[in-house]
Design a protein around this motif. Structure first.
Motif, PDB file in Angstrom:
ATOM      1  N   GLY A 119       0.763  -0.983   0.225  1.00  0.00           N
ATOM      2  CA  GLY A 119       0.751   0.252   0.181  1.00  0.00           C
ATOM      3  C   GLY A 119       0.713   1.110   0.041  1.00  0.00           C
ATOM      4  N   MET A 120       1.680   0.927   0.817  1.00  0.00           N
ATOM      5  CA  MET A 120       2.891   2.586   0.978  1.00  0.00           C
ATOM      6  C   MET A 120       3.220   2.552  -0.591  1.00  0.00           C
ATOM      7  SD  MET A 120       5.150   1.329   3.920  1.00  0.00           S
ATOM      8  CE  MET A 120       3.638   2.096   6.233  1.00  0.00           C
ATOM      9  N   VAL A 121       4.362   1.284  -1.594  1.00  0.00           N
ATOM     10  CA  VAL A 121       4.743   1.633  -1.993  1.00  0.00           C
ATOM     11  C   VAL A 121       3.747   1.925  -3.539  1.00  0.00           C
ATOM     12  CG1 VAL A 121       5.489   0.495  -4.860  1.00  0.00           C
ATOM     13  CG2 VAL A 121       6.152  -0.201  -2.390  1.00  0.00           C
ATOM     14  N   HIS A 122       2.234   1.590  -3.658  1.00  0.00           N
ATOM     15  CA  HIS A 122       1.633   2.031  -4.296  1.00  0.00           C
ATOM     16  C   HIS A 122       1.393   4.031  -3.669  1.00  0.00           C
ATOM     17  CE1 HIS A 122      -0.457  -1.414  -6.308  1.00  0.00           C
ATOM     18  NE2 HIS A 122       0.285  -1.851  -5.909  1.00  0.00           N
ATOM     19  N   LEU A 123       0.839   3.974  -2.966  1.00  0.00           N
ATOM     20  CA  LEU A 123       1.148   5.923  -2.677  1.00  0.00           C
ATOM     21  C   LEU A 123       2.070   6.153  -2.768  1.00  0.00           C
ATOM     22  CD1 LEU A 123      -0.960   7.788  -1.272  1.00  0.00           C
ATOM     23  CD2 LEU A 123       0.493   6.955   0.597  1.00  0.00           C
ATOM     24  N   PHE A 128       4.305  10.323  -7.295  1.00  0.00           N
ATOM     25  CA  PHE A 128       5.158  10.127  -8.532  1.00  0.00           C
ATOM     26  C   PHE A 128       4.800   9.075  -9.217  1.00  0.00           C
ATOM     27  CE2 PHE A 128       7.022  10.337  -3.548  1.00  0.00           C
ATOM     28  CZ  PHE A 128       7.242  12.376  -4.186  1.00  0.00           C
ATOM     29  N   PRO A 129       4.123   9.663 -10.251  1.00  0.00           N
ATOM     30  CA  PRO A 129       3.831   8.651 -11.631  1.00  0.00           C
ATOM     31  C   PRO A 129       5.092   8.312 -11.978  1.00  0.00           C
ATOM     32  CG  PRO A 129       2.219  10.327 -11.405  1.00  0.00           C
ATOM     33  CD  PRO A 129       3.703  10.684 -10.049  1.00  0.00           C
ATOM     34  N   SER A 130       6.016   9.005 -11.763  1.00  0.00           N
ATOM     35  CA  SER A 130       6.561   8.666 -13.778  1.00  0.00           C
ATOM     36  C   SER A 130       7.446   7.553 -12.994  1.00  0.00           C
ATOM     37  CB  SER A 130       8.290   9.754 -12.905  1.00  0.00           C
ATOM     38  OG  SER A 130       8.949  10.346 -11.393  1.00  0.00           O
ATOM     39  N   LEU A 131       7.280   7.046 -11.122  1.00  0.00           N
ATOM     40  CA  LEU A 131       7.853   5.893 -10.679  1.00  0.00           C
ATOM     41  C   LEU A 131       7.392   4.245 -11.779  1.00  0.00           C
ATOM     42  CD1 LEU A 131       7.493   6.375  -6.549  1.00  0.00           C
ATOM     43  CD2 LEU A 131      10.057   5.343  -8.327  1.00  0.00           C
ATOM     44  N   ARG A 132       5.911   4.141 -12.066  1.00  0.00           N
ATOM     45  CA  ARG A 132       5.863   3.399 -12.975  1.00  0.00           C
ATOM     46  C   ARG A 132       6.354   3.284 -14.088  1.00  0.00           C
ATOM     47  NH1 ARG A 132      -0.044   6.654 -12.675  1.00  0.00           N
ATOM     48  NH2 ARG A 132      -0.359   5.751 -10.546  1.00  0.00           N
ATOM     49  N   LYS A 182       9.668  12.468  -8.541  1.00  0.00           N
ATOM     50  CA  LYS A 182       9.390  14.869  -8.348  1.00  0.00           C
ATOM     51  C   LYS A 182       7.916  14.188  -9.095  1.00  0.00           C
ATOM     52  CE  LYS A 182      13.691  16.492  -9.278  1.00  0.00           C
ATOM     53  NZ  LYS A 182      14.504  15.015  -9.162  1.00  0.00           N
ATOM     54  N   PRO A 183       7.157  15.026  -8.077  1.00  0.00           N
ATOM     55  CA  PRO A 183       5.554  15.442  -8.752  1.00  0.00           C
ATOM     56  C   PRO A 183       5.497  15.378 -10.550  1.00  0.00           C
ATOM     57  CG  PRO A 183       5.710  16.488  -6.217  1.00  0.00           C
ATOM     58  CD  PRO A 183       7.302  16.073  -6.773  1.00  0.00           C
ATOM     59  N   GLU A 184       4.975  15.122 -11.538  1.00  0.00           N
ATOM     60  CA  GLU A 184       4.483  15.020 -12.248  1.00  0.00           C
ATOM     61  C   GLU A 184       3.523  16.855 -12.091  1.00  0.00           C
ATOM     62  OE1 GLU A 184       3.234  12.029 -14.825  1.00  0.00           O
ATOM     63  OE2 GLU A 184       4.873  11.785 -14.031  1.00  0.00           O
ATOM     64  N   LYS A 185       4.093  17.610 -12.832  1.00  0.00           N
ATOM     65  CA  LYS A 185       3.347  18.714 -13.427  1.00  0.00           C
ATOM     66  C   LYS A 185       2.822  18.733 -14.399  1.00  0.00           C
ATOM     67  CE  LYS A 185       8.028  21.030 -13.798  1.00  0.00           C
ATOM     68  NZ  LYS A 185       8.391  22.143 -14.462  1.00  0.00           N
TER      69      LYS A 185
END
Length: 195
Positions: A119-123, A128-132, A182-185
């Protein structure tokens, strides 16, 4: 686990375990059908202990935005320290995961006790969508196996058990990861940047 640390995974015999436990081999066979079952039960026991670390963490998701690497370290450090504090478990776990037996065992393994960590990983992936873009299996395999390997070096005395070692290991494990935290813009921010 002590027997595996002393004799190795392949070299350990049920007689070694019974000698260390102070009981007869027959008493062990009342609870475990084979050496392999005993090893699997030991692994599951330690794996569940490691998973429980994340159940007991006080994790504030807002820290991911303010200090993403600090948030990762708050998750990683108790995990690393668990392994350093449990030398027999660490050496056993490392040897079992590195054995020829492990890949087959891993295919049918129950991971549900890691649900809090998952659950923490999914959060993190939502924030940080770039983690995908990173192969998740490879990423977590790298962090898990490297953490246990370095902890094994500490418990065996190859590396000192100090702050510098912890900091260096954390830097080595997370080099490259920070670029993905980094959060995506938003679309508007991207359009403003392009103007």
């Amino acid at each position: 686990m002590k027997a595996v640390r002393q004799y190795g995974l392949e070299g350990m015999r049920v007689q070694n375990v019974s000698d260390l436990a102070g009981i007869s081999p027959g008493a062990l066979y009342r609870y475990f059908e084979s050496k392999d079952q005993l090893i699997v039960e030991c692994f599951t026991y330690v794996d569940k202990q490691a998973a429980a670390i994340f159940e007991n963490l006080n994790f504030n998701p807002l820290t991911m935005l303010v200090d993403p690497m600090g948030a990762v370290k708050k998750l990683w450090l108790p995990y690393f320290r668990f392994w350093v504090a449990h030398p027999d478990e660490t050496v056993f776990y490392h040897r079992f995961r590195d054995s020829a037996f492990f890949p087959e065992y891993d295919k049918g393994r129950d991971f549900t006790y890691f649900n809090t960590f998952i659950g923490m990983v999914h959060l993190f992936m939502r924030v940080f969508p770039s983690l995908r873009r990173i192969n998740q299996d490879l990423l977590w395999l790298h962090i898990l196996t490297s953490t246990v390997m370095y902890a094994k070096y500490v418990v065996e005395g190859t590396l000192p058990d100090n702050q510098e070692t912890e900091d260096t290991i954390f830097q080595l494990l997370t080099t490259g990861l920070s670029g993905y935290l980094k959060p995506e813009k938003s679309k508007e921010e991207k359009q403003d940047a392009n103007r």
